[in-house]
Design a protein around this motif. Structure first.
Motif, PDB file in Angstrom:
ATOM      1  N   PRO A  53       0.801  -1.226   0.000  1.00  0.00           N
ATOM      2  CA  PRO A  53       0.000   0.000   0.000  1.00  0.00           C
ATOM      3  C   PRO A  53       0.835   1.277   0.000  1.00  0.00           C
ATOM      4  O   PRO A  53       0.403   2.297  -0.537  1.00  0.00           O
ATOM      5  N   ARG A  54       2.041   1.234   0.560  1.00  0.00           N
ATOM      6  CA  ARG A  54       2.889   2.435   0.545  1.00  0.00           C
ATOM      7  C   ARG A  54       3.354   2.759  -0.871  1.00  0.00           C
ATOM      8  O   ARG A  54       3.417   3.917  -1.264  1.00  0.00           O
ATOM      9  N   THR A  55       3.693   1.734  -1.613  1.00  0.00           N
ATOM     10  CA  THR A  55       4.082   1.950  -3.011  1.00  0.00           C
ATOM     11  C   THR A  55       2.912   2.503  -3.803  1.00  0.00           C
ATOM     12  O   THR A  55       3.082   3.427  -4.608  1.00  0.00           O
ATOM     13  N   PHE A  56       1.719   1.950  -3.573  1.00  0.00           N
ATOM     14  CA  PHE A  56       0.542   2.444  -4.275  1.00  0.00           C
ATOM     15  C   PHE A  56       0.255   3.890  -3.874  1.00  0.00           C
ATOM     16  O   PHE A  56      -0.110   4.713  -4.719  1.00  0.00           O
ATOM     17  N   LYS A  57       0.454   4.220  -2.601  1.00  0.00           N
ATOM     18  CA  LYS A  57       0.232   5.594  -2.150  1.00  0.00           C
ATOM     19  C   LYS A  57       1.210   6.553  -2.829  1.00  0.00           C
ATOM     20  O   LYS A  57       0.839   7.671  -3.199  1.00  0.00           O
ATOM     21  N   SER A  58       2.448   6.108  -3.022  1.00  0.00           N
ATOM     22  CA  SER A  58       3.409   6.966  -3.715  1.00  0.00           C
ATOM     23  C   SER A  58       3.032   7.140  -5.188  1.00  0.00           C
ATOM     24  O   SER A  58       3.216   8.225  -5.749  1.00  0.00           O
ATOM     25  N   LEU A  59       2.473   6.099  -5.797  1.00  0.00           N
ATOM     26  CA  LEU A  59       1.993   6.248  -7.176  1.00  0.00           C
ATOM     27  C   LEU A  59       0.825   7.228  -7.247  1.00  0.00           C
ATOM     28  O   LEU A  59       0.733   8.035  -8.180  1.00  0.00           O
ATOM     29  N   VAL A  60      -0.062   7.160  -6.253  1.00  0.00           N
ATOM     30  CA  VAL A  60      -1.174   8.120  -6.199  1.00  0.00           C
ATOM     31  C   VAL A  60      -0.634   9.532  -6.029  1.00  0.00           C
ATOM     32  O   VAL A  60      -1.126  10.474  -6.657  1.00  0.00           O
ATOM     33  N   ALA A  61       0.395   9.689  -5.193  1.00  0.00           N
ATOM     34  CA  ALA A  61       0.993  11.009  -4.992  1.00  0.00           C
ATOM     35  C   ALA A  61       1.614  11.536  -6.277  1.00  0.00           C
ATOM     36  O   ALA A  61       1.466  12.720  -6.615  1.00  0.00           O
ATOM     37  N   ILE A  62       2.292  10.674  -7.004  1.00  0.00           N
ATOM     38  CA  ILE A  62       2.907  11.085  -8.277  1.00  0.00           C
ATOM     39  C   ILE A  62       1.830  11.496  -9.276  1.00  0.00           C
ATOM     40  O   ILE A  62       1.928  12.532  -9.934  1.00  0.00           O
ATOM     41  N   ALA A  63       0.785  10.676  -9.371  1.00  0.00           N
ATOM     42  CA  ALA A  63      -0.296  10.989 -10.317  1.00  0.00           C
ATOM     43  C   ALA A  63      -1.012  12.274  -9.916  1.00  0.00           C
ATOM     44  O   ALA A  63      -1.365  13.095 -10.777  1.00  0.00           O
ATOM     45  N   ALA A  64      -1.217  12.506  -8.609  1.00  0.00           N
ATOM     46  CA  ALA A  64      -1.899  13.718  -8.156  1.00  0.00           C
ATOM     47  C   ALA A  64      -1.056  14.956  -8.419  1.00  0.00           C
ATOM     48  O   ALA A  64      -1.580  15.992  -8.860  1.00  0.00           O
ATOM     49  N   ALA A  65       0.254  14.832  -8.186  1.00  0.00           N
ATOM     50  CA  ALA A  65       1.129  15.981  -8.434  1.00  0.00           C
ATOM     51  C   ALA A  65       1.168  16.324  -9.916  1.00  0.00           C
ATOM     52  O   ALA A  65       1.122  17.508 -10.295  1.00  0.00           O
ATOM     53  N   ARG A  66       1.229  15.306 -10.753  1.00  0.00           N
ATOM     54  CA  ARG A  66       1.244  15.559 -12.197  1.00  0.00           C
ATOM     55  C   ARG A  66      -0.085  16.150 -12.663  1.00  0.00           C
ATOM     56  O   ARG A  66      -0.109  17.052 -13.505  1.00  0.00           O
ATOM     57  N   ALA A  67      -1.179  15.650 -12.093  1.00  0.00           N
ATOM     58  CA  ALA A  67      -2.492  16.164 -12.463  1.00  0.00           C
ATOM     59  C   ALA A  67      -2.656  17.605 -12.017  1.00  0.00           C
ATOM     60  O   ALA A  67      -3.228  18.432 -12.747  1.00  0.00           O
ATOM     61  N   GLN A  68      -2.144  17.959 -10.829  1.00  0.00           N
ATOM     62  CA  GLN A  68      -2.209  19.349 -10.379  1.00  0.00           C
ATOM     63  C   GLN A  68      -1.324  20.242 -11.228  1.00  0.00           C
ATOM     64  O   GLN A  68      -1.674  21.375 -11.546  1.00  0.00           O
ATOM     65  N   GLN A  69      -0.171  19.732 -11.607  1.00  0.00           N
ATOM     66  CA  GLN A  69       0.757  20.507 -12.439  1.00  0.00           C
ATOM     67  C   GLN A  69       0.148  20.795 -13.801  1.00  0.00           C
ATOM     68  O   GLN A  69       0.299  21.897 -14.329  1.00  0.00           O
ATOM     69  N   ASP A  70      -0.553  19.806 -14.356  1.00  0.00           N
ATOM     70  CA  ASP A  70      -1.172  19.997 -15.666  1.00  0.00           C
ATOM     71  C   ASP A  70      -2.533  20.666 -15.568  1.00  0.00           C
ATOM     72  O   ASP A  70      -3.129  21.001 -16.585  1.00  0.00           O
ATOM     73  N   GLY A  71      -3.066  20.803 -14.361  1.00  0.00           N
ATOM     74  CA  GLY A  71      -4.273  21.576 -14.157  1.00  0.00           C
ATOM     75  C   GLY A  71      -5.576  20.836 -14.362  1.00  0.00           C
ATOM     76  O   GLY A  71      -6.610  21.457 -14.586  1.00  0.00           O
ATOM     77  N   PHE A  72      -5.592  19.520 -14.282  1.00  0.00           N
ATOM     78  CA  PHE A  72      -6.868  18.810 -14.426  1.00  0.00           C
ATOM     79  C   PHE A  72      -7.260  18.079 -13.147  1.00  0.00           C
ATOM     80  O   PHE A  72      -8.123  17.229 -13.147  1.00  0.00           O
ATOM     81  N   TYR A  73      -6.657  18.434 -11.998  1.00  0.00           N
ATOM     82  CA  TYR A  73      -7.003  17.799 -10.728  1.00  0.00           C
ATOM     83  C   TYR A  73      -6.938  18.840  -9.625  1.00  0.00           C
ATOM     84  O   TYR A  73      -5.879  19.390  -9.337  1.00  0.00           O
ATOM     85  N   LYS A  74      -8.084  19.108  -9.040  1.00  0.00           N
ATOM     86  CA  LYS A  74      -8.158  20.015  -7.892  1.00  0.00           C
ATOM     87  C   LYS A  74      -8.834  19.263  -6.762  1.00  0.00           C
ATOM     88  O   LYS A  74      -9.991  18.872  -6.867  1.00  0.00           O
ATOM     89  N   ASN A  75      -8.107  19.039  -5.678  1.00  0.00           N
ATOM     90  CA  ASN A  75      -8.660  18.320  -4.535  1.00  0.00           C
ATOM     91  C   ASN A  75      -8.346  19.105  -3.272  1.00  0.00           C
ATOM     92  O   ASN A  75      -7.246  19.639  -3.126  1.00  0.00           O
ATOM     93  N   LYS A  76      -9.304  19.169  -2.348  1.00  0.00           N
ATOM     94  CA  LYS A  76      -9.109  19.927  -1.118  1.00  0.00           C
ATOM     95  C   LYS A  76      -8.037  19.279  -0.247  1.00  0.00           C
ATOM     96  O   LYS A  76      -7.194  19.949   0.317  1.00  0.00           O
ATOM     97  N   SER A  77      -8.080  17.977  -0.132  1.00  0.00           N
ATOM     98  CA  SER A  77      -7.085  17.277   0.679  1.00  0.00           C
ATOM     99  C   SER A  77      -6.035  16.686  -0.246  1.00  0.00           C
ATOM    100  O   SER A  77      -5.998  15.501  -0.516  1.00  0.00           O
ATOM    101  N   THR A  78      -5.155  17.548  -0.739  1.00  0.00           N
ATOM    102  CA  THR A  78      -4.124  17.095  -1.675  1.00  0.00           C
ATOM    103  C   THR A  78      -3.074  16.280  -0.948  1.00  0.00           C
ATOM    104  O   THR A  78      -2.784  16.508   0.229  1.00  0.00           O
ATOM    105  N   ILE A  79      -2.524  15.362  -1.652  1.00  0.00           N
ATOM    106  CA  ILE A  79      -1.534  14.477  -1.062  1.00  0.00           C
ATOM    107  C   ILE A  79      -0.178  15.173  -0.992  1.00  0.00           C
ATOM    108  O   ILE A  79       0.560  15.039  -0.035  1.00  0.00           O
ATOM    109  N   LEU A  80       0.134  15.959  -1.997  1.00  0.00           N
ATOM    110  CA  LEU A  80       1.391  16.695  -2.019  1.00  0.00           C
ATOM    111  C   LEU A  80       1.094  18.185  -2.018  1.00  0.00           C
ATOM    112  O   LEU A  80       0.033  18.624  -2.449  1.00  0.00           O
TER     113      LEU A  80
END
Length: 149
Positions: free
Chosen positions: A110-137
């Motif tokens: 689960p820690r590896t999966f959580k890091s993959l979620v963090a990577i995907a969330a950071a990339r999505a925020q960087q590209d501007g198609f993911y806005k979440n109140k409780s961001t992982i990064l």
């Protein structure tokens, strides 16, 4: 065996019939009743069972894929992320994992999966198609080729 006339060669089925029937009876060995001993019933039962076995192989693949998708979606719900956003974020980072591998990571690491979620969330925020109140990064994190900087 030498045949002097063509009539005798047509009537002789020889060992081919024996082995053909034996193959059917071997497949029908675990059946119950006359289906295992009577050839005319055994051949029908064997064809029917082979047909269901063929369909079952396809259904097994479908069931496993459904299980993998369910496991990935359940893990993503825990991390407050949409599956579409997750797969898009991973693909933009050139992290090409299929659902089977992602489901295994979600279950067993689960820690590896959580890091993959963090990577995907950071990339999505960087590209501007993911806005979440409780961001992982935090929003200052940048992604380049799947690595967090």
């Amino acid at each position: 065996m030498v045949f002097l006339t063509s009539n005798l060669s047509v009537r002789s089925r020889g060992p081919d019939e024996f082995w053909r029937k034996r193959k059917i009876f071997e497949i029908a060995a675990h059946f119950i009743g006359r289906k295992r001993n009577c050839y005319s019933l055994a051949i029908r039962a064997v064809h029917r069972s082979l047909m269901f076995a063929t369909k079952g192989r396809k259904l097994k693949k479908d069931d496993m894929r459904e299980l993998w998708v369910t496991r990935c979606n359940a893990a993503l719900v825990q991390h407050d992320m949409d599956p579409k956003t997750f797969t898009e974020g991973l693909s933009r980072c050139n992290i090409l994992l299929n659902y089977k591998n992602l489901a295994d990571l979600a279950c067993w690491e689960p820690r590896t999966f959580k890091s993959l979620v963090a990577i995907a969330a950071a990339r999505a925020q960087q590209d501007g198609f993911y806005k979440n109140k409780s961001t992982i990064l935090e929003s200052t994190t940048t992604i380049s080729d799947g690595l967090i900087e």
